[in-house]
Design an enzyme around this catalytic site. Structure first.
Site, PDB file in Angstrom:
ATOM      1  N   ASP A  54      -1.543   5.907 -14.075  1.00  0.00           N
ATOM      2  CA  ASP A  54      -1.091   6.686 -15.377  1.00  0.00           C
ATOM      3  C   ASP A  54      -2.082   7.105 -16.145  1.00  0.00           C
ATOM      4  O   ASP A  54      -1.990   7.663 -17.064  1.00  0.00           O
ATOM      5  CB  ASP A  54      -0.013   6.123 -16.143  1.00  0.00           C
ATOM      6  N   GLY A  55      -3.586   6.797 -15.773  1.00  0.00           N
ATOM      7  CA  GLY A  55      -4.642   7.103 -16.662  1.00  0.00           C
ATOM      8  C   GLY A  55      -5.136   6.199 -17.823  1.00  0.00           C
ATOM      9  O   GLY A  55      -5.838   6.418 -18.454  1.00  0.00           O
ATOM     10  N   GLY A  99       3.958  -0.985 -20.877  1.00  0.00           N
ATOM     11  CA  GLY A  99       4.478  -0.102 -19.816  1.00  0.00           C
ATOM     12  C   GLY A  99       3.697   1.148 -20.013  1.00  0.00           C
ATOM     13  O   GLY A  99       2.849   1.519 -20.422  1.00  0.00           O
ATOM     14  N   HIS A 142       5.807  -8.773 -22.721  1.00  0.00           N
ATOM     15  CA  HIS A 142       7.075  -9.376 -22.731  1.00  0.00           C
ATOM     16  C   HIS A 142       7.176 -10.495 -23.519  1.00  0.00           C
ATOM     17  O   HIS A 142       6.204 -11.229 -24.245  1.00  0.00           O
ATOM     18  CB  HIS A 142       7.091 -10.278 -21.092  1.00  0.00           C
ATOM     19  N   HIS A 172       1.927 -11.168 -13.665  1.00  0.00           N
ATOM     20  CA  HIS A 172       1.776 -11.656 -14.970  1.00  0.00           C
ATOM     21  C   HIS A 172       1.607 -13.074 -14.783  1.00  0.00           C
ATOM     22  O   HIS A 172       2.240 -14.161 -15.233  1.00  0.00           O
ATOM     23  CB  HIS A 172       3.067 -11.627 -15.540  1.00  0.00           C
ATOM     24  N   ASP A 200       5.828   2.418 -13.659  1.00  0.00           N
ATOM     25  CA  ASP A 200       5.891   1.099 -14.788  1.00  0.00           C
ATOM     26  C   ASP A 200       6.594   2.092 -16.181  1.00  0.00           C
ATOM     27  O   ASP A 200       6.138   1.723 -17.267  1.00  0.00           O
ATOM     28  CB  ASP A 200       4.619   0.883 -15.436  1.00  0.00           C
ATOM     29  N   ARG A 234     -17.845 -14.522 -10.404  1.00  0.00           N
ATOM     30  CA  ARG A 234     -17.858 -15.817 -10.139  1.00  0.00           C
ATOM     31  C   ARG A 234     -16.398 -16.542  -9.934  1.00  0.00           C
ATOM     32  O   ARG A 234     -16.193 -17.503  -9.892  1.00  0.00           O
ATOM     33  CB  ARG A 234     -18.718 -16.470 -11.034  1.00  0.00           C
TER      34      ARG A 234
END
Length: 276
Positions: A171-172, A233, A50, A109, A197, A147
């Site tokens: 999507d790998g 994406g 972004h 995000h 995405d 932790r």
């Protein structure tokens, strides 16, 4: 035929108004099932692809403006989901505004700690009477650490209680196979939404593209921002993500199908269809 909720990347208020107007007309015509706003109320530290220049603190007035734009386009309920970072000032008022308009608040995000995310998810679930959404779990948030579990640990606990639906980009590229399998076996397909995405580069091959105002380079099918190298994406369709989850991650086919259809539809307030 599947239904598509189209995501908008963070942008200026003027650009968001313009883009919501375009997509809302497609919702009104039945070509889209809704709109997902990914930002602009996101963490600078966890912004990913972004544009940092357009990120802002939560602004309920902007939400009101975008709802009015969608209404004027003939689709008053077009905006289905909005992703925000809960640690930003004004998040509580934002959640109230979103729920009042039937928009599903989604945590993502974010650089928040586990306690903040736990409180926010619980507050969303209580206020709207349905699970909160967690945008692409593990991506766009601090990495899980034994932790300091962070948002990922908080989201998984909430999902196991039925308070959250966690999105996975299978999507790998975004997640390892064992991570996807672990989430399915931990919280079950009723609390998981497979999402693509997918960006404008999907299906078009390697080359230079744009994600909002950000330049993106796709190489070997992986999209990354030019210069920073952040994942930008995906270039996979949802059908490809579903197949990867089954064939590579080893997820049960029926579970994967549920996570790609019925669960995400319910999570954004859509009635599941017989195809789901």
């Amino acid at each position: 035929m599947g239904r598509v909720v189209a995501s908008l990347v963070s942008a200026t208020p003027a650009d968001l108004r313009e883009r919501v107007a375009v997509l809302a007309r497609l919702v009104a015509s039945g070509d889209l099932a809704g709109i997902h706003l990914e930002g602009p109320f996101l963490s600078h530290a966890r912004r990913g692809a972004h544009d940092a220049a357009v990120l802002a603190d939560p602004d309920p007035a902007l939400v009101e403006q975008l709802v009015a734009v969608a209404d004027a386009a003939g689709a008053p309920s077009a905006i289905r989901q909005l992703t925000f970072a809960p640690e930003l000032p004004g998040s509580d008022a934002l959640v109230r505004t979103l729920v009042a308009h039937g928009i599903r608040p989604a945590v993502g995000h974010t650089d928040a700690d586990a306690a903040q995310v736990t409180r926010t998810i619980a507050a969303i679930a209580e206020r709207q009477g349905s699970p909160a959404v967690v945008t692409h779990l593990f991506n766009g948030m601090p990495p899980f650490h034994h932790r300091a579990g962070g948002p990922a640990a908080a989201a998984l606990v909430a999902a196991s209680r039925g308070e959250a639906v966690v999105e996975l980009v299978a999507d790998g590229v975004h997640l390892a196979p064992e991570v996807v399998r672990m989430v399915f076996e931990t919280v079950g397909p009723g609390n998981i939404a497979l999402v693509s995405d997918a960006t404008a580069a999907t299906g078009l091959g390697d080359g230079a593209y744009e994600l909002g105002a950000v330049e993106v380079e796709v190489s070997a099918g992986t999209a990354r921002t030019t210069g920073t190298g952040a994942i930008a994406g995906s270039t996979s369709t949802l059908a490809e993500c579903l197949a990867w989850a089954v064939e590579v991650a080893g997820v049960d086919a029926q579970d994967a199908r549920q996570a790609a259809t019925r669960t995400p539809a319910t999570a954004v307030g859509l009635e599941p269809t017989t195809a789901d």
